[in-house]
Scaffold this active site. Structure first.
Site, PDB file in Angstrom:
ATOM      1  N   GLY A  14       0.772  -1.245   0.000  1.00  0.00           N
ATOM      2  CA  GLY A  14       0.000   0.000   0.000  1.00  0.00           C
ATOM      3  C   GLY A  14       0.794   1.281   0.000  1.00  0.00           C
ATOM      4  O   GLY A  14       0.275   2.334   0.366  1.00  0.00           O
ATOM      5  N   ASN A  16       1.724   3.003  -2.574  1.00  0.00           N
ATOM      6  CA  ASN A  16       1.097   3.934  -3.532  1.00  0.00           C
ATOM      7  C   ASN A  16      -0.198   4.501  -2.964  1.00  0.00           C
ATOM      8  O   ASN A  16      -0.499   5.683  -3.138  1.00  0.00           O
ATOM      9  CB  ASN A  16       0.851   3.243  -4.878  1.00  0.00           C
ATOM     10  CG  ASN A  16       2.106   3.191  -5.737  1.00  0.00           C
ATOM     11  OD1 ASN A  16       2.515   4.200  -6.312  1.00  0.00           O
ATOM     12  ND2 ASN A  16       2.738   2.024  -5.790  1.00  0.00           N
ATOM     13  N   HIS A 111       1.970   0.576 -13.064  1.00  0.00           N
ATOM     14  CA  HIS A 111       2.696  -0.628 -13.452  1.00  0.00           C
ATOM     15  C   HIS A 111       4.182  -0.277 -13.456  1.00  0.00           C
ATOM     16  O   HIS A 111       4.559   0.803 -13.928  1.00  0.00           O
ATOM     17  CB  HIS A 111       2.195  -1.006 -14.859  1.00  0.00           C
ATOM     18  CG  HIS A 111       2.736  -2.281 -15.386  1.00  0.00           C
ATOM     19  ND1 HIS A 111       2.342  -3.500 -14.910  1.00  0.00           N
ATOM     20  CD2 HIS A 111       3.646  -2.542 -16.348  1.00  0.00           C
ATOM     21  CE1 HIS A 111       2.985  -4.452 -15.571  1.00  0.00           C
ATOM     22  NE2 HIS A 111       3.784  -3.890 -16.454  1.00  0.00           N
TER      23      HIS A 111
HETATM   24  C1  GRF Z   1       3.803  -1.352  -7.432  1.00  0.00           C
HETATM   25  O1  GRF Z   1       5.095  -1.706  -7.868  1.00  0.00           O
HETATM   26  C2  GRF Z   1       2.879  -1.136  -8.595  1.00  0.00           C
HETATM   27  O2  GRF Z   1       3.540  -0.637  -9.725  1.00  0.00           O
HETATM   28  C3  GRF Z   1       2.365  -2.531  -8.872  1.00  0.00           C
HETATM   29  O3  GRF Z   1       2.199  -3.100  -7.589  1.00  0.00           O
HETATM   30  C4  GRF Z   1       3.114  -2.489  -6.690  1.00  0.00           C
HETATM   31  C5  GRF Z   1       2.317  -1.997  -5.513  1.00  0.00           C
HETATM   32  O4  GRF Z   1       3.147  -1.504  -4.492  1.00  0.00           O
HETATM   33  N1  GRF Z   1       1.135  -2.500  -9.636  1.00  0.00           N
HETATM   34  P1  GRF Z   1       2.515  -0.842  -3.188  1.00  0.00           P
HETATM   35  O5  GRF Z   1       1.592  -1.875  -2.576  1.00  0.00           O
HETATM   36  O6  GRF Z   1       1.794   0.394  -3.598  1.00  0.00           O
HETATM   37  O7  GRF Z   1       3.687  -0.547  -2.293  1.00  0.00           O
END
Ligand code: GRF
Length: 193
Positions: A14, A16, A111
């Site tokens: 999480g 992001n 991504h």
């Molecule tokens: C990220 O690397 C994103 O690009 C991919 O999944 C990962 C999620 O990371 N789709 P986080 O859970 O937000 O740390």
């Protein structure tokens, strides 16, 4: 202008999610996170949501009889929150065309690779295995395919000598965070590409 409502779907750590929620709280993004749906009980993202005061709902896909039933539950929860945008932040399930059709051009994903070169999971591992000197993080709209929707914004992440998938993904995440916020700002302002 009323801030846009974001509904976030996530499965794991999480980071992001947190970057987006903080950008909203600090008014760097004209939006608010109306809720988080997580399909994995105990995922790190749930602790982040609690700390940030974002309403969260766990819908474990393994406790539903079918993909459709799981997505119906997600749809019902989203209807309750009425988000303008659905933001995927490490959501590790592919959405069915029926679900995507309910939010046309309103689902966004990030991504860790250029989606024209690599789709699906393991983007950082793929970039290391290919011996690339950079991978290009991509924010894109979600269509019926796997990571195949229109690109909103991209940013290169350099791969340094000695990088492992782990070190690359740690550095890459920081770039993803600011890229995702910039891309959402662009979408909210009505622009793409
Ligand atoms: C990220 O690397 C994103 O690009 C991919 O999944 C990962 C999620 O990371 N789709 P986080 O859970 O937000 O740390």
């Amino acid at each position: 202008m009323k801030p846009a409502a974001l509904g976030i779907l996530a499965s794991g750590n999480g980071s992001n999610f947190e970057a987006i929620a903080l950008a909203c709280a600090e008014r760097r993004l004209p939006a608010r996170v109306v809720g988080l749906i997580c399909n994995r009980p105990g995922a790190g993202v749930l602790g982040r949501a609690e700390r940030l005061g974002v309403p969260a709902c766990v819908l474990d896909d393994r406790s539903f009889p079918s993909r459709q039933a799981h997505e119906q539950a997600i749809g019902a929860q989203l209807e309750h929150w009425s988000p303008d945008w659905i933001v995927l932040a490490g959501y590790m399930r592919v959405l069915t065309p029926a679900f995507v059709a309910d939010y046309p051009g309103r689902i966004v994903n990030i991504h860790p690779a250029d989606t024209r070169l690599h789709r699906g999971t393991g983007g950082y591992e793929w970039a290391i295995a290919r011996g690339l000197d950079e991978t290009v993080a991509t924010v894109h709209l979600v269509d019926e395919g796997l990571d195949s929707g229109p690109i909103v914004l991209q940013e290169a992440i350099s791969i340094l000598p000695g990088d492992s998938a782990r070190s690359l993904s740690a550095r890459g995440r920081a770039i993803e965070h600011r890229l995702y916020v910039r891309a959402l700002a662009r979408l909210l302002a009505g622009g793409i590409a």
